[in-house]
Design a protein around this motif. Structure first.
Motif, short mmCIF file in Angstrom:
data_model
loop_
_atom_site.label_atom_id
_atom_site.label_comp_id
_atom_site.label_asym_id
_atom_site.label_seq_id
_atom_site.Cartn_x
_atom_site.Cartn_y
_atom_site.Cartn_z
N UNK B 119 2.88 -7.56 -6.81
CA UNK B 119 3.73 -6.62 -6.08
C UNK B 119 5.17 -6.79 -6.53
N UNK B 121 8.79 -7.41 -6.21
CA UNK B 121 9.42 -8.04 -5.06
C UNK B 121 10.59 -7.26 -4.50
N UNK B 122 11.06 -6.28 -5.24
CA UNK B 122 12.23 -5.55 -4.77
C UNK B 122 11.85 -4.22 -4.13
N UNK B 123 10.56 -3.98 -3.96
CA UNK B 123 10.15 -2.75 -3.29
C UNK B 123 9.46 -3.09 -1.99
N UNK B 127 7.19 1.88 -0.51
CA UNK B 127 7.55 2.25 -1.88
C UNK B 127 6.46 1.85 -2.85
N UNK B 128 5.90 0.61 -2.61
CA UNK B 128 4.85 0.13 -3.50
C UNK B 128 3.66 1.07 -3.49
N UNK B 131 4.31 4.59 -5.28
CA UNK B 131 4.40 4.69 -6.73
C UNK B 131 3.19 5.35 -7.38
N UNK B 132 1.97 4.85 -7.13
CA UNK B 132 0.83 5.48 -7.81
C UNK B 132 0.68 6.95 -7.43
N UNK B 134 3.19 9.05 -6.72
CA UNK B 134 4.18 9.83 -7.45
C UNK B 134 3.75 10.01 -8.89
N UNK B 135 3.27 8.89 -9.48
CA UNK B 135 2.86 8.96 -10.87
C UNK B 135 1.65 9.87 -11.01
N UNK B 167 8.98 -6.29 2.91
CA UNK B 167 8.97 -6.65 1.50
C UNK B 167 7.90 -7.71 1.26
N UNK B 183 -3.06 -0.34 -2.62
CA UNK B 183 -2.48 0.35 -3.76
C UNK B 183 -3.55 0.77 -4.75
#
Lengths: 319, 340, 447
Positions: B119, B121-123, B127-128, B131-132, B134-135, B167, B183
């Protein structure tokens, strides 16, 4: 030849660490004893304080160590009273040595393996370099590392070999007791089995005692004569291995054993709901009570250690 | 029954059809000497063939260095095969262009070993998981939020709103792994590759996560490739087992067949080496083959296990590589001992 | 963002960091104040306006606060005029056309040395007949000295020290000494006390009027002193702050970001892209940075924006790329990057959304620590004569001082003021940067 003399007795060992949020009560009044030529396994999950227990016994205290008290009797003598220097010369690596967690990564990458294993011998036994190397050869034989590896560097060895080297390093000063902290957690099945074969042979041939610290219940049974279960900084059950694996007493031990998946899985393994308490904010009363299926009213008080029939358990159910 | 499963049943899809077919797969990595010269190949996967059906869980068991990670990463599309075919849903991966690979990626979920490392660490969790999506081209924000909530509920992380802003370092190991699973599942893939998903978790949490995976698999009729070195978990979670050694699959069978009647000497060794909590263990030595798995750069000639095998047939095992034999139906083993 | 708050909390534990932050805030405050109170056009006017702007100030005057440190008190310059009432003027009408304009200004003179110069600027209105002015100087010991009687034109200037008639009547070439001491005494020393300047003017038309400005040039002036051209040094000191900060921050930020992005791209794509970037970096390391800037400044243009751009361009392909590259190479193999590739993230997405955010904590201390070097660079360029031709900057002060031999003349304030400001800026950012380094560095282990 087995001599059932008491080698080690630990009484009320306490080790707290200082942290920004308050003292971390990693080891909170631990009591157990070990006879010579026996192996005790300290079973517990991550965060229960078992690695800190190893450090507390060997006085390998980090910079943020706070309260450190209790009594450690080695061969009848309380070594907690020794000064730093006395402890370093007589106890650490002389009587008790340790194979730390991920020992294979703890080898110095720029020094040849043989030299590293020789170092404790030179320091503690006062032998010269040649004498030390011949000791190293003997140790390598015990653990099953070929002779020609003496002049190799750690990166040339596989994980299993490096772990054996770490064990040899703990052995070279002929201690009475070796503490092993998760010796095989990063190793493959066959390598793991090999390491345990080595440990079993060492126990039989050299009469060494072991304290094995692990969270892996299945492999712990490979070496254990006695079992001590640790939870949230305290020992909640002590028993001999046979009776423990057949029928544990403490509810936590029961749940732990039930959570181990079996090869020929007939029954579903269970899991324990919730999480262990933080070692900073420990609950009052029995520390396992909020996850315990057998909880009842008395559990709001910290249970005493009840001794019966050579087994100890810290639970109100047995009072 | 999940939406995708319901749809499949409606379309009268063959629920047991072959989803993934691996044919004579070779994955070799070139070794460079001083950055220029050629010094040989690491033959991580050297001739692997198997099929995965819809809704089936296969365990790939082997020790470190046997090539199972490379096999899995090639299946995921992260490495290109040196030789051989990977056919997914009747499409050969070789023929897929960038858009095709994009489609493939959204149909395969990946659950990794280290939950914290997997994962960013800054999301935060939201958000994590976003991502998939959005992509994968899910443009509508509402739809994304809905899918995120559904994914978290499916991995039993509720109340969902508590977890969305957190987080990774605020979660426990088990919770982190649930997020990784969420995810992997969020694009509703047809199959999942799980690489040692529980080996870095505590004993009591392992069972929870494995049960969760099994539940998801049943609900969505997922195919799962479950990579592990811990044989004791296999019977809870898989139907078939493949045993891998030095780049080859040495035994392929149903789980019950392997556990009750292991044929390949290496499989026997693995089973012997696996401990169960039994006090009598302390008094017995385990009989295991000496030595270590061979280097993948220069594997031994013939059967790769022969240097360590107590049952090696002189004159045969060190010269010729054994093909697959089938001593009992559905139970394949690559060992000369079973030549009829 | 929570990480940011936590870092701020950690930061406060380091006293050096707190001091650094305080210094930076003060500097920023000065910068904002300068920009707000002195608009750009005004700044340029004050800096390059010419004699008209500067005439009121003395030359080579030290700051007023020098008197705190010296036993000999030196006179402070001032200027008063009738137009704004700082000098009292009374007009009495004697007859319909003729009026008497009485202008009196008294001041206390308690200094130990003589002033540089006194000047009267007359500003009169009339149609045909010039007004007449009679100037008298009254000393504390009661002497009334006639200074001059003159007709005053629309704009007249009377400089006390440069009037040969006055020199003759005082029997001394040093008019200031003559006016402020009693030359007739045995041992003429400076007389302290209240002095008065009395101007009696006469106007011969109804609408005629006399306005006067009395400019007193002492040895000291203002908060920062003056330079050779009589410019108040407070202007470039104040206005130089935002310029220095802007140059430093923009250069540091631009360089840091671009360096990181280029390192990320090179490392991610590998192959010839990586090789190319490495070769460019290696060549650039050998190129003489300052020499190139000098070349561009001499042959092309000295505009500060151009200098900033070239600085950034030359600084991007620096050794820092190699450092970032090493860390990116490691990060590239992390599990979460692998997972991103597995769910189909494109290369650019991985670089910008996954790799670079990981590096930002690393970037911040390096960025802060590099600000001083860019600020000093701007000053160095100015000293070499390549400073921006228009803007008042700290470096330009030092350049002017150097050209004029300030240290040789003993005009230490001229050099020390900008130097001290440069040092404080450097100190502030360096202290903050070191503390940030100490905080963020343990996190490097996570990579």
């Amino acid at each position: 030849m087995t001599q059932n003399t008491e080698l080690l007795r630990i009484e009320e060992l306490v080790l707290y660490f200082n942290s920004l949020q308050g003292p971390v009560q990693a080891v909170d009044g631990v009591n157990f004893s070990l006879d010579s030529n026996r192996a005790v396994v300290i079973l517990g999950e991550s965060g229960c304080g078992k690695s800190s227990l190893a450090k507390a016994i060997l006085r390998l205290l980090p910079r943020n160590a706070g309260t450190y008290s209790g009594r450690i009797y080695l061969d009848g003598q309380d070594v907690m009273l020794f000064t730093e220097e006395e402890f370093r010369q007589n106890i650490r690596w002389a009587s008790i040595s340790m194979v730390p967690q991920a020992a294979m990564n703890a080898l110095n990458p720029v020094i040849r393996v043989g030299e590293q294993v020789a170092e404790p011998a030179i320091v503690h036994l006062g032998v010269d370099k040649a004498g030390a190397i011949s000791l190293v050869r003997k140790m390598f034989q015990h653990v099953g590392v070929p002779d020609d590896f003496i002049s190799r560097y750690p990166f040339e060895l596989s994980g299993g070999m490096r772990q054996r080297v770490a064990i040899a390093m703990a052995l070279v000063t002929s201690p009475n007791l070796i503490i092993l902290d998760e010796p095989t957690s990063a190793l493959d099945v066959l390598t793991q089995a090999n390491i345990f074969n080595v440990l079993k042979r060492l126990k039989k041939e050299l009469g060494i005692s072991f304290i094995l610290i692990t969270h892996d219940i299945a492999t712990s049974s490979e070496l254990a004569d006695d079992v001590a279960v640790m939870y949230a900084g305290q020992i909640v059950e002590v028993s001999d291995a046979h009776r423990f694996f057949d029928g544990p007493q403490h509810p936590y031990s029961k749940k732990l054993l039930a959570s181990v998946p079996r090869l020929h899985g007939d029954s579903e393994p269970e899991f324990i709901t919730g999480r262990p308490p933080s070692l900073i904010n420990l609950p009052k009363g029995c520390r396992f009570s909020d996850r315990c299926p057998s909880r009842f009213e008395k559990c709001v008080e910290d249970p005493p250690v009840i001794e019966a029939d050579g087994r100890k358990v810290k639970c109100w159910l047995y009072s | 029954m999940s939406a995708s499963l319901a749809k499949a049943v409606e379309n009268k899809e063959d629920l047991r059809k072959v989803l993934l077919s691996i044919d004579d797969l070779h994955v070799w990595f070139e070794l460079r000497k001083f950055g220029f010269g050629h010094a040989g190949y690491v033959k991580a996967v050297d001739g692997v063939t198997f099929d995965v059906h819809r809704g089936e869980t296969i365990a790939v068991v082997g020790e470190s260095g046997c090539g199972k990670s490379s096999l899995m990463k090639t299946i995921l599309g992260l490495y290109k095969p040196t030789k051989g075919e990977i056919i997914f849903d009747d499409k050969n991966l070789k023929d897929l262009d960038t858009k095709g690979m994009h489609w493939y990626h959204s149909h395969v979920g990946y659950v990794q070993q280290d939950p914290y490392g997997a994962l960013p660490s800054f999301m935060n969790v939201k958000r994590i998981l976003e991502e998939p999506l959005i992509i994968g081209g899910v443009k509508d924000k509402e739809e994304r939020n809905q899918r995120i909530r559904k994914a978290l509920e499916e991995v039993k992380m509720s109340p969902v709103d508590d977890f969305l802003p957190k987080y990774p370092h605020m979660l426990s190991g088990g919770q982190q792994q649930r997020v990784v699973i969420a995810r992997a599942m969020i694009m509703e893939p047809k199959f999942l590759v799980a690489d040692e998903p529980v080996s870095m978790l505590d004993a009591s949490v392992r069972v929870e996560i494995l049960k969760l995976l099994r539940g998801l698999q049943e609900l969505h009729h997922l195919s799962v490739i479950y990579i592990t070195h811990d044989l004791s978990t296999v019977s809870y979670f898989s139907e078939r087992i493949f045993v891998m050694y030095a780049g080859n699959l040495v035994e392929k069978a149903k789980v019950r067949q392997v556990l009750d009647n292991p044929l390949h000497p290496y499989t026997v060794a693995l089973l012997t080496g696996t401990s169960e909590p039994d006090a009598k263990n302390a008094d017995t030595y385990k009989e295991i083959p000496p030595g270590e798995p061979p280097s993948l750069v220069k594997p031994p000639p013939g059967c790769r296990f022969h240097p360590r095998c107590s049952k090696a047939i002189k004159g045969l095992c060190e010269i010729k590589e054994p093909p697959d034999f089938e001593p009992e139906p559905g139970h394949l083993v690559a060992c000369w001992l079973y030549e009829k | 963002m929570i990480a940011l708050k936590n870092s701020l909390r950690d930061l406060v534990r380091y006293p050096s960091a707190v001091l650094g932050l305080v210094i930076i805030f003060i500097l920023m405050g000065i910068a904002v104040y300068a920009l707000v109170t002195i608009p750009y056009s005004e700044a340029v006017r004050l800096w390059r306006g010419g004699e008209d702007v500067w005439y009121q100030n003395p030359k080579y005057a030290a700051p007023t606060w020098y008197n705190f440190f010296s036993s000999k008190k030196e006179p402070v310059s001032f200027a008063v005029n009738t137009a704004d009432g700082s000098m009292k003027k009374t007009v009495t009408s004697n007859s319909p056309d003729i009026s008497t304009v009485d202008i009196i200004y008294s001041f206390d003179y308690n200094y130990d040395t003589y002033p540089q110069e006194m000047t009267l600027y007359f500003n009169t209105t009339f149609t045909d007949k010039l007004p007449f002015a009679s100037i008298v100087w009254i000393t504390p010991d009661g002497r009334k000295i006639k200074i001059a009687n003159m007709a005053v034109d629309h704009k007249s200037t009377y400089r006390f020290s440069q009037d040969p008639k006055l020199q003759k009547s005082l029997k001394s070439e040093n008019v200031m000494q003559a006016l402020f001491s009693d030359l007739k005494a045995e041992d003429p020393t400076l007389i302290k006390g209240q002095y008065q300047l009395a101007i009696t003017g006469t106007t011969f038309e109804k609408a005629s009027d006399i306005n006067a400005q009395f400019v007193f040039h002492g040895d000291l002036f203002g908060l920062a002193g003056t330079d050779k051209y009589r410019r108040d040094l407070l202007l470039p000191l104040l206005y130089g702050t935002p310029i220095a900060l802007a140059f430093g921050l923009l250069a540091a930020l631009g360089t840091a970001l671009l360096t990181m992005i280029i390192a990320a791209i090179g490392t991610w794509y590998g192959g010839w892209v990586d090789e190319l970037i490495q070769r460019i970096t290696e060549v650039n390391l050998v190129l003489p940075f300052l020499a190139i800037l000098i070349m561009i400044g001499t042959f092309y243009s000295r505009s500060i924006w151009l200098m900033l751009g070239v600085t950034i361009l030359l600084s991007i392909f620096s050794g820092q790329i190699k450092t970032y590259r090493a860390i990116f190479l490691q990060s590239k193999e992390s599990s979460y990057i692998e997972a991103a590739r597995a769910y189909g993230a494109s290369n650019s997405r991985i670089i910008f959304t996954y790799l670079i955010p990981r590096m930002i904590p690393l970037l911040i201390p390096a960025l802060v620590s590099s600000v001083p070097s860019f600020v000093f660079l701007e000053a160095s360029l100015a000293v070499l004569g390549l400073g921006d031709p228009v803007l008042p900057t700290w470096g330009k002060i030092i350049d002017d001082a150097f050209t004029d031999g300030a240290l040789y003349r003993g005009l230490y304030y001229w050099v020390l003021e900008p130097a001290v400001l440069l040092m404080i800026t450097g100190l502030g950012f360096a202290m903050l940067g070191f503390a940030l380094d100490r905080i963020f560095n343990p996190r490097l282990r996570d990579i």
